[in-house]
Design a protein around this motif. Structure first.
Motif, PDB file in Angstrom:
ATOM      1  N   VAL A   1     -12.791 -10.600 -11.872  1.00 27.16           N
ATOM      2  CA  VAL A   1     -11.386 -10.271 -12.127  1.00 27.16           C
ATOM      3  C   VAL A   1     -11.155  -8.825 -11.710  1.00 27.16           C
ATOM      4  O   VAL A   1     -11.863  -7.920 -12.163  1.00 27.16           O
ATOM      5  CB  VAL A   1     -11.001 -10.480 -13.604  1.00 27.16           C
ATOM      6  CG1 VAL A   1      -9.586  -9.960 -13.874  1.00 27.16           C
ATOM      7  CG2 VAL A   1     -11.093 -11.953 -13.985  1.00 27.16           C
ATOM      8  N   ILE A   2     -10.194  -8.616 -10.830  1.00 21.60           N
ATOM      9  CA  ILE A   2      -9.836  -7.287 -10.345  1.00 21.60           C
ATOM     10  C   ILE A   2      -8.577  -6.831 -11.070  1.00 21.60           C
ATOM     11  O   ILE A   2      -7.598  -7.578 -11.165  1.00 21.60           O
ATOM     12  CB  ILE A   2      -9.580  -7.294  -8.829  1.00 21.60           C
ATOM     13  CG1 ILE A   2     -10.855  -7.686  -8.073  1.00 21.60           C
ATOM     14  CG2 ILE A   2      -9.078  -5.939  -8.348  1.00 21.60           C
ATOM     15  CD1 ILE A   2     -10.650  -7.838  -6.571  1.00 21.60           C
TER      16      ILE A   2
ATOM     17  N   ALA B   1      -4.552 -15.988  -9.912  1.00 16.61           N
ATOM     18  CA  ALA B   1      -5.727 -16.081  -9.041  1.00 16.61           C
ATOM     19  C   ALA B   1      -5.324 -15.594  -7.654  1.00 16.61           C
ATOM     20  O   ALA B   1      -4.140 -15.432  -7.354  1.00 16.61           O
ATOM     21  CB  ALA B   1      -6.230 -17.517  -8.972  1.00 16.61           C
ATOM     22  N   ASN B   2      -6.315 -15.347  -6.817  1.00 14.99           N
ATOM     23  CA  ASN B   2      -5.985 -14.888  -5.463  1.00 14.99           C
ATOM     24  C   ASN B   2      -5.715 -16.037  -4.506  1.00 14.99           C
ATOM     25  O   ASN B   2      -5.340 -15.808  -3.358  1.00 14.99           O
ATOM     26  CB  ASN B   2      -7.083 -13.973  -4.908  1.00 14.99           C
ATOM     27  CG  ASN B   2      -8.364 -14.714  -4.561  1.00 14.99           C
ATOM     28  OD1 ASN B   2      -8.787 -15.631  -5.258  1.00 14.99           O
ATOM     29  ND2 ASN B   2      -9.013 -14.284  -3.478  1.00 14.99           N
ATOM     30  N   SER B   3      -5.867 -17.271  -4.973  1.00 16.19           N
ATOM     31  CA  SER B   3      -5.563 -18.449  -4.172  1.00 16.19           C
ATOM     32  C   SER B   3      -5.593 -19.633  -5.114  1.00 16.19           C
ATOM     33  O   SER B   3      -5.646 -19.462  -6.335  1.00 16.19           O
ATOM     34  CB  SER B   3      -6.588 -18.604  -3.035  1.00 16.19           C
ATOM     35  OG  SER B   3      -6.265 -19.696  -2.202  1.00 16.19           O
TER      36      SER B   3
ATOM     37  N   VAL C   1      -6.304 -10.064 -11.340  1.00 18.44           N
ATOM     38  CA  VAL C   1      -6.442 -11.129 -10.353  1.00 18.44           C
ATOM     39  C   VAL C   1      -7.827 -11.743 -10.457  1.00 18.44           C
ATOM     40  O   VAL C   1      -8.841 -11.045 -10.298  1.00 18.44           O
ATOM     41  CB  VAL C   1      -6.221 -10.591  -8.923  1.00 18.44           C
ATOM     42  CG1 VAL C   1      -6.413 -11.704  -7.902  1.00 18.44           C
ATOM     43  CG2 VAL C   1      -4.835  -9.975  -8.782  1.00 18.44           C
ATOM     44  N   GLU C   2      -7.886 -13.046 -10.708  1.00 15.81           N
ATOM     45  CA  GLU C   2      -9.163 -13.759 -10.702  1.00 15.81           C
ATOM     46  C   GLU C   2      -9.496 -14.178  -9.274  1.00 15.81           C
ATOM     47  O   GLU C   2      -8.641 -14.681  -8.539  1.00 15.81           O
ATOM     48  CB  GLU C   2      -9.083 -15.004 -11.576  1.00 15.81           C
ATOM     49  CG  GLU C   2     -10.407 -15.781 -11.610  1.00 15.81           C
ATOM     50  CD  GLU C   2     -10.293 -17.153 -12.238  1.00 15.81           C
ATOM     51  OE1 GLU C   2     -11.335 -17.821 -12.373  1.00 15.81           O
ATOM     52  OE2 GLU C   2      -9.160 -17.583 -12.562  1.00 15.81           O
ATOM     53  N   ILE C   3     -10.736 -13.966  -8.879  1.00 18.61           N
ATOM     54  CA  ILE C   3     -11.189 -14.347  -7.557  1.00 18.61           C
ATOM     55  C   ILE C   3     -11.678 -15.787  -7.600  1.00 18.61           C
ATOM     56  O   ILE C   3     -12.707 -16.088  -8.201  1.00 18.61           O
ATOM     57  CB  ILE C   3     -12.312 -13.418  -7.051  1.00 18.61           C
ATOM     58  CG1 ILE C   3     -11.860 -11.959  -7.112  1.00 18.61           C
ATOM     59  CG2 ILE C   3     -12.716 -13.804  -5.625  1.00 18.61           C
ATOM     60  CD1 ILE C   3     -10.588 -11.653  -6.370  1.00 18.61           C
TER      61      ILE C   3
ATOM     62  N   MET D   1      -8.382  -0.878  -5.905  1.00 16.49           N
ATOM     63  CA  MET D   1      -9.468  -1.792  -6.272  1.00 16.49           C
ATOM     64  C   MET D   1      -9.613  -2.988  -5.341  1.00 16.49           C
ATOM     65  O   MET D   1     -10.701  -3.544  -5.216  1.00 16.49           O
ATOM     66  CB  MET D   1      -9.254  -2.274  -7.710  1.00 16.49           C
ATOM     67  CG  MET D   1      -9.166  -1.134  -8.730  1.00 16.49           C
ATOM     68  SD  MET D   1     -10.599  -0.042  -8.690  1.00 16.49           S
ATOM     69  CE  MET D   1     -11.828  -1.089  -9.454  1.00 16.49           C
ATOM     70  N   GLY D   2      -8.544  -3.391  -4.691  1.00 15.62           N
ATOM     71  CA  GLY D   2      -8.656  -4.519  -3.768  1.00 15.62           C
ATOM     72  C   GLY D   2      -9.515  -4.179  -2.570  1.00 15.62           C
ATOM     73  O   GLY D   2     -10.452  -4.908  -2.228  1.00 15.62           O
TER      74      GLY D   2
END
Length: 430
Positions: free
Chosen positions: A259-260, A360-362, A268-270, A155-156
């Motif tokens: 969200v992935i 989160a991703n960052s 993971v929230e973008i 999915m990423g």
């Protein structure tokens, strides 16, 4: 004058040369003056840049040259426009230098390719075809492309690449010299292959975007490293995973607040679409982990924070496995590729909190905030084994120079491919 014979000398140049001059030229011969023994290789590289500036097209190395001296000159004299122009010393190092040079050229030329010419599919095909050309041993590969990524749970790569009309790709390549389909996979390499990074909806400035053709430097570097290891006699099974995508803006691009959900269940929230490299690498790391390999190395032009910390001369190493990290630093040092360890602990995986997902991703700050490179590595650690045993993450801060430096030409450096080859060979012999 387009052709020169080059020798080394420890004598200073004649008085009529400028102070601190490292190069003197007379007729069709040049001398490099090694008057600074503490920085000998840098002196040779500076001389290479001066030779290039003089318009010299062909050089022949004569006399007594050590292998790293020859290599230092080749690195600095080779440009995007001038390649295959060196006649090596006719000694016991010639074969290694020829092989090393081929791998450097492949890595540099791929990174320097225009983003229009290098789509994700072209990147994956180019790496697979080049590796096949190096050996008679068995190499097989497969692509998971476009909507098939979503079906397979990668999915990423899917979400980062879905904004482009050119589909994202996960390449799985299998170097299996035994031809035994049940042979153990001893190591895996994972490379970030973002063929162009606009930043997505977290869009970069024009200045920041200009060099983003180099954002597939991780994919090129691990491929170059595997190629060199093969040419040096690698005889263990190794798999290569390249995570290839274009990070563009469109009506189908992923967005902030998405969200992935990954294959291992991690959500993971973008919060920054420009922190996309770690999103695609997560898939590659999970695929590598599924093989059961004892060694996993990923490489990526991942964070500006690593370059802020180390400049453009060192690559950054991260590992929870501190013994592996120390061995890898020794390999890098032996291959004359400067590297430095930056902090990574298990708690770094919790440094990007989210109210809507596991992480989160960052962090929603410019550059990811303080410790951004370590936080990115912490994110990646969620996608290997719990203790990170056998996993090394390389943030390629030294992969690319937007303009000439005193020691290297503009463009890709290929720094890191020798370290990866050395690590594969040494760790497989342990």
């Amino acid at each position: 004058m387009s052709h020169l014979s080059i020798t080394l000398t420890t004598q200073p140049p004649a008085d009529f040369y400028a102070p601190n001059s490292v190069l003197s030229v007379e007729n069709h011969q040049a001398k490099i003056h090694l008057t600074d023994p503490e920085n000998e290789l840098a002196v040779i590289q500076k001389a290479g840049r001066q030779l290039d500036g003089l318009g010299i097209m062909q050089i022949q190395l004569i006399g007594d040259w050590q292998i790293e001296q020859q290599w230092a000159l080749a690195q600095s004299f080779t440009t995007t426009q001038k390649q295959l122009h060196i006649q090596w010393c006719d000694d016991q190092n010639k074969t290694e230098l020829i092989n090393r040079y081929e791998c450097m050229l492949f890595t540099r030329n791929l990174i320097n390719a225009t983003p229009e010419d290098l789509s994700p599919e072209v990147l994956a095909n180019s790496c697979a075809n080049w590796l096949q050309s190096l050996t008679d041993h068995s190499i097989s590969y497969s692509f998971c492309t476009g909507e098939e990524l979503k079906k397979q749970g990668w999915m990423g790569i899917y979400h980062v690449g879905r904004g482009s009309t050119r589909p994202p790709v996960l390449l799985e390549l299998d170097f299996n010299p035994t031809n035994n389909p049940n042979a153990h996979v001893s190591a895996c390499l994972v490379g970030k292959g973002i063929t162009f990074d606009s930043g997505g909806y977290s869009m970069k400035s024009s200045e920041g975007m200009l060099s983003m053709k180099c954002d597939m430097g991780g994919a090129a570097t691990v491929t170059g490293g595997l190629g060199l290891a093969i040419l040096r006699g690698l005889n263990k099974r190794v798999k290569l995973f390249l995570c290839c995508a274009e990070n563009l803006v469109s009506g189908h691009a992923y967005k902030l607040g998405d969200v992935i959900t990954y294959k291992n269940g991690t959500t993971v929230e973008i919060v920054n679409t420009d922190a996309e490299g770690r999103l695609v690498l997560a898939d590659g790391l999970m695929a590598a982990s599924e093989t059961g390999a004892e060694l996993i190395i990923d490489a990526a032009t991942l964070t500006g924070a690593a370059q802020v910390a180390l400049g453009s001369e060192y690559n950054a190493f991260f590992a929870l496995d501190k013994n592996l990290e120390q061995r890898a630093l020794k390999y890098a040092n032996s291959e004359q590729e400067p590297a430095w360890a930056l902090p990574l602990e298990k708690w770094h995986r919790n440094k990007c909190p989210s109210a809507f997902a596991d992480t989160a991703n960052s962090r929603p700050q410019k550059g990811g905030g303080g410790g951004g490179a370590s936080n990115a590595a912490g994110f990646l650690s969620r996608f290997v084994n719990e203790d990170g045993a056998g996993w090394l993450h390389i943030d390629l801060a030294a992969a690319y120079n937007p303009s000439n430096t005193p020691c290297l030409p503009a463009g890709a450096t290929a720094q890191g491919f020798r370290t990866i080859a050395k690590t594969l060979l040494e760790e497989n012999n342990n």
